[in-house]
Design a protein around this motif. Structure first.
Motif, PDB file in Angstrom:
ATOM      1  N   ILE A 161      -1.786   5.744   3.132  1.00 40.45           N
ATOM      2  CA  ILE A 161      -2.978   6.582   3.320  1.00 40.45           C
ATOM      3  C   ILE A 161      -3.772   6.027   4.501  1.00 40.45           C
ATOM      4  O   ILE A 161      -4.050   4.824   4.560  1.00 40.45           O
ATOM      5  N   GLY A 162      -4.091   6.883   5.432  1.00 39.99           N
ATOM      6  CA  GLY A 162      -4.865   6.457   6.593  1.00 39.99           C
ATOM      7  C   GLY A 162      -3.997   6.131   7.793  1.00 39.99           C
ATOM      8  O   GLY A 162      -4.505   5.978   8.894  1.00 39.99           O
ATOM      9  N   PHE A 163      -2.684   6.047   7.596  1.00 42.75           N
ATOM     10  CA  PHE A 163      -1.788   5.738   8.712  1.00 42.75           C
ATOM     11  C   PHE A 163      -1.004   6.994   9.064  1.00 42.75           C
ATOM     12  O   PHE A 163      -0.425   7.636   8.186  1.00 42.75           O
ATOM     13  N   GLU A 164      -1.018   7.327  10.335  1.00 44.91           N
ATOM     14  CA  GLU A 164      -0.301   8.518  10.753  1.00 44.91           C
ATOM     15  C   GLU A 164       0.969   8.133  11.463  1.00 44.91           C
ATOM     16  O   GLU A 164       0.952   7.792  12.643  1.00 44.91           O
ATOM     17  N   LYS A 194       0.792  -1.231   0.000  1.00 48.63           N
ATOM     18  CA  LYS A 194       0.000   0.000   0.000  1.00 48.63           C
ATOM     19  C   LYS A 194       0.825   1.282   0.000  1.00 48.63           C
ATOM     20  O   LYS A 194       0.242   2.371  -0.042  1.00 48.63           O
ATOM     21  N   LYS A 226       2.546   4.542  -0.756  1.00 51.81           N
ATOM     22  CA  LYS A 226       2.263   5.482  -1.846  1.00 51.81           C
ATOM     23  C   LYS A 226       3.096   6.742  -1.661  1.00 51.81           C
ATOM     24  O   LYS A 226       3.485   7.072  -0.535  1.00 51.81           O
TER      25      LYS A 226
END
Lengths: 570, 335
Positions: free
Chosen positions: B162-165, B90, B92
């Protein structure tokens, strides 16, 4: 025979394939001829200039992407794509973009939900729920952020393509398409900005407070640093350097007088090139919320000391209240409280609706603005000052002298005779440009003005200021649930006035950011169907739309058959 | 006719080409697509991962019969491997590296990086360098290597999930110990033959549980004592999943070994399964520095959270009281 048939088939297939090829290549090639009257598909010059000044890649990650997007949102999405494609072409590839479907990218529903929430909370992007039917027939919904993130030189900024707006969806999405170019270029401009100019809201004289100008302030905050400014310190002493570092001073509806020292500080701020936006009241006591409790108010002339300064700059703030037939409506109770207290909307002549003169970049293509108990200006001829009227009364107006009494009952019961409203129009918003002479020139002791430490200036360089004869033009109201009502919203009729755009344009212009205005002021006329006519002539329109194309085809066929008969009979 | 056929053929070829581009084109417009293509879509095909840093630390993770192994020796932590593979799938590009910062970031990547190589059936699928996090610690600098030329692309990118901080560097950690499965006891229900727990300093609390005639019996000093069978069964369920927190690396290990040599062993816990395999843990309390106090000001002699233990056939590990507490009971608790 077979050869002929083969020939026909080849001809047919070749023609078919050529059409298909043309269709496919038209998908890739970007040729556009804008024949629209309002040039809705043409980028503004300042946008082109901006694209040419890019020295690094701007990346857009657009979250408006999902397989369940309805048609109107797909239109917005495709418009974004077209705009970005065009910007990318102009900028030699310095604009990159990527459409991201969060539902494809993030598998875990909780993480996805959190990410979408973060885009709303942290980036301020609107999220829209889109219902759809699953294969098994169940109803479900996806949440799509109506915006993007822009990245440039390691910095990022949210790009809302659709801002929170009331009204129907069609209008909202049309408006989104209309403002697309502005939103994108606005984001690039913000990312390119190295240092931010400072705007201060003057406090200390009963001016509009932080919450009163919340919406206006928020809009300015997108481009500038904003905050309050106090001329007096905690001990109540005026500070000569109180306005240092401020680029634009906003004086919004002061109701208490300014001391001579304060006037001097503001005057010298102007003399030294500081920009001022004044929203002043000519009357005190005339407030709609006071009327709502008592039904009557007594308005008296308001003297703050600033009007005297203004006079020196060539403007006189008239001490009267404008009564204008071109006005908004307010609810007035028409039956006694005991019988349920019925309210009816009445034209309220003290809330003039001012139409843009469309004569300057500041007011170009703006919708009307709404003012409350406004006053007006007169200008005196001063050699080095150029006056531009941005908004004025309609001409069907009169002026209520002060002091005076204003009551709901009298106003509602008054029989409107238009001949009584022929006092002529007067400016309500004025732009002043030129060299301003100091109000304190020849007014203070020569020892003071000659003191080099004081650095007194009796004339400014080229400068500009805007004065508006209404303090409430920048005030946002709050609903009963204490939610902020966007500036310019008429809470009674849900009509939107362009108060916010006008004031932000004023700030942009005063601070030399005209390019922001020019893109924002791009206006696209919505050519919606006349719903009344559609309703009345529904049958006729249906038949016309169905029969006319068929009729035309039949006519062509008929002409073609005749033509063949004539040709081959010979 | 020939002309028509020629026109038809040309049109047909153009149609095929046009269709190909139409169906393979995307609405995205990203330059240097090759240099930013960090993700591997088909992660299930990856069977070998090599990670190495500049200090010489390296690890090879290999998949054999659906089980991942660390350096062909130890079983790898399943979750950790899955996290890495999901990351690889995933990852990116978050944003480009600003022009002005490109050289600095390349320099940093050259001096401090982790190299990751992914193989499928012996063939290199993808390799890239992983650098440090950006200022916001939500992006990770990465530089892709061209598999054909084996040279890195000239442009690094800031990547993210995306979605992971957070940043991704720790997911590519080349230290083999961090990849090892640290499960000590992983006995499913009814798989235990015997459990022996010895407290050296309080032998009266020691006990042994043995399976005799399909019943677990409690023993003390090799003498059968009466035990509560439901308590014993419940106790044995605790051996389902017990793991060490970490293994001690060599330098720290020597210091700790010196310390614990002076100490008595706290407990010895041995569990034997039906195949006769015995797993033992020898626990040592972890001393606190002199003068240590707890939150209410009481003096602390030992660490209340962690202790040392020899496990995995005599390797020194850090263990948690919280994890071992259900196992370290006394004989009286089972009576």
């Amino acid at each position: 025979m077979i050869k002929n048939k083969l020939k026909d088939l080849t001809n047919f297939l070749t023609g078919f394939i050529i059409i298909l090829i043309l269709m496919i290549f038209s998908y890739f090639s970007f040729i556009k001829i804008d024949l629209t009257e309002d040039k809705r598909f043409t980028l503004h010059e300042s946008t082109i200039e901006l694209m040419e000044t890019l020295d690094d890649v701007v990346e857009f990650k657009i979250y408006l992407e999902n397989e369940h997007l309805p048609a109107d949102l797909t239109r917005v999405r495709n418009s974004i794509l077209e705009t970005l494609e065009e910007l990318s072409d102009i900028s030699d590839g310095y604009v990159e973009y990527e459409f991201i479907d969060l539902y494809n990218t993030i598998e875990d529903p909780k993480t996805r939900e959190q990410s979408i929430l973060n885009l709303k909370r942290r980036q301020g992007l609107e999220i829209v729920p889109i219902p759809f039917r699953k294969e098994n027939g169940e109803l479900d919904r996806v949440y799509v952020p109506l915006g993007a993130e822009a990245f440039y030189k390691g910095r990022s900024i949210p790009v809302p393509f659709i801002r929170q707006a009331k009204g129907n969806k069609t209008n909202t999405y049309e408006k989104a398409i209309e403002e697309l170019e502005f939103e994108i270029t606005n984001a690039i401009r913000k990312l390119k900005q190295d240092s931010m100019k400072t705007i201060a809201f003057l406090q200390g004289h009963g001016e509009l407070g932080r919450f009163d100008v919340e919406d206006f302030s928020k809009s300015l905050y997108e481009y500038y640093q904003t905050g309050p400014a106090y001329i007096k310190n905690k001990e109540g002493k005026e500070q000569l350097n109180a306005l240092n570092g401020i680029d634009l001073l906003i004086i919004a509806k002061p109701v208490q007088p300014f001391t001579q020292k304060e006037q001097y500080i503001i005057d010298q701020f102007i003399m030294n090139g500081g920009k001022v936006l004044m929203m002043l009241e000519g009357a005190q006591g005339a407030e709609l919320d006071s009327m709502q409790t008592q039904g009557i108010v007594f308005a008296a002339p308001l003297e703050t000391g600033l009007d005297a300064m203004l006079h020196k700059y060539g403007v006189r703030l008239n001490k009267h209240i404008v009564e204008d037939l071109q006005c908004s409506k307010i609810p007035i109770q028409t039956t006694a409280s005991g019988s349920g207290g019925r309210f009816q909307l009445y034209s309220w002549i003290y809330n003039p609706v001012l139409k843009s003169k469309n004569n300057h970049i500041i007011n170009k293509n703006l919708d009307p603005v709404k003012v409350e108990f406004c006053s007006s200006f007169d200008t005196t001829s001063i050699e080095d000052i150029k006056f531009t009227t941005l908004y004025q009364t309609s001409g069907n107006n009169r002026y209520k002298k002060l002091p005076s009494r204003i009551s709901f009952r009298e106003t509602a019961n008054e029989k409107i005779i238009s001949d009584n409203f022929k006092k002529g129009s007067k400016p309500v918003a004025l732009l002043l440009e030129g060299e301003f002479g100091s109000y304190f020139k020849n007014r203070i002791a020569p020892e003071f003005t000659a003191n080099k430490k004081i650095k007194f200036k009796d004339v400014s360089g080229k400068n500009k200021m805007i004065v508006i004869a209404d303090g409430d033009i920048g005030k946002n109201w709050f609903s009963q649930r204490q939610e902020m009502i966007p500036l310019g919203t008429d809470q009674y009729s849900n009509v939107f006035y362009d108060n916010k755009k006008f004031l932000v344009n004023c700030a942009n212009y005063l601070l030399g950011d005209e390019e922001l205005i020019s893109v924002r002021s791009k206006k696209i006329k919505m050519r919606l169907l006349d719903s009344k006519m559609v309703k009345e002539k529904k049958g006729f329109i249906t038949i016309l739309n169905t029969a006319l194309p068929i009729g035309i085809i039949l006519l062509i066929s008929f002409v073609f058959i005749i033509f063949r008969k004539v040709r081959f009979s010979k | 006719m020939k002309k028509q056929l020629l026109l038809f053929s040309i049109s047909f070829v153009a149609l095929i080409l046009g269709s190909y581009f139409y169906f393979t084109s995307s609405d995205n417009n990203l330059n240097e697509e090759d240099a930013r293509n960090f993700a591997i879509e088909e992660i299930e095909k990856i069977d070998k991962i090599f990670l190495a840093d500049k200090k010489g630390t390296q690890v090879t993770l290999t998949k054999e019969n659906k089980i991942w192994k660390v350096n062909d020796t130890y079983v790898a932590r399943h979750k950790r491997i899955q996290t890495l593979l999901k990351t690889v799938q995933k990852v990116k590009v978050k944003q480009r590296v600003p022009k002005e910062q490109k050289q600095r970031i390349l320099k940093n990547l050259a001096t401090n990086n982790i190299k990751a190589e992914f193989f499928s059936k012996g063939e290199l699928v993808k390799s890239y360098f992983i650098g440090s996090a950006d200022g916001t610690t939500t992006g990770t600098y990465m530089l892709l290597i061209n598999e054909d030329s084996n040279e890195n692309y000239p442009i690094p990118f800031l990547t993210h999930l995306i979605g992971f901080e957070g940043y991704l560097t720790p997911r590519y950690e080349p230290n083999p110990n961090t990849w090892r499965d640290l499960s000590i006891f992983y006995f499913p229900k009814n798989a235990i033959q015997s459990v022996k727990l010895d407290y050296k300093e309080s032998s009266e609390n020691s006990f042994e549980i043995k399976l005799e005639k399909s019943k677990y019996e409690l023993f003390h000093n090799n003498q059968k004592v009466s035990g509560n069978s439901s308590k014993i069964k419940k106790y044995l369920l605790n051996f389902k999943s017990i793991a060490a927190e970490n293994l001690l690396i060599s330098q720290v290990k020597d210091t700790v070994l010196k310390k614990i040599k002076k100490q008595d062993v706290w407990f010895t816990l041995s569990v034997t399964n039906f195949l006769g395999k015995t797993i033992s843990v020898e626990g040592y309390k972890k001393k606190m520095p002199p003068g240590s106090k707890n939150s209410i000001g009481m003096p602390l002699t030992f660490d209340p959270d962690r202790f040392y233990g020899f496990c995995f056939e005599n390797e020194l590990a850090i263990l948690q009281h919280y994890v071992f507490e259900p196992l370290l009971i006394t004989k009286s608790d089972l009576e």
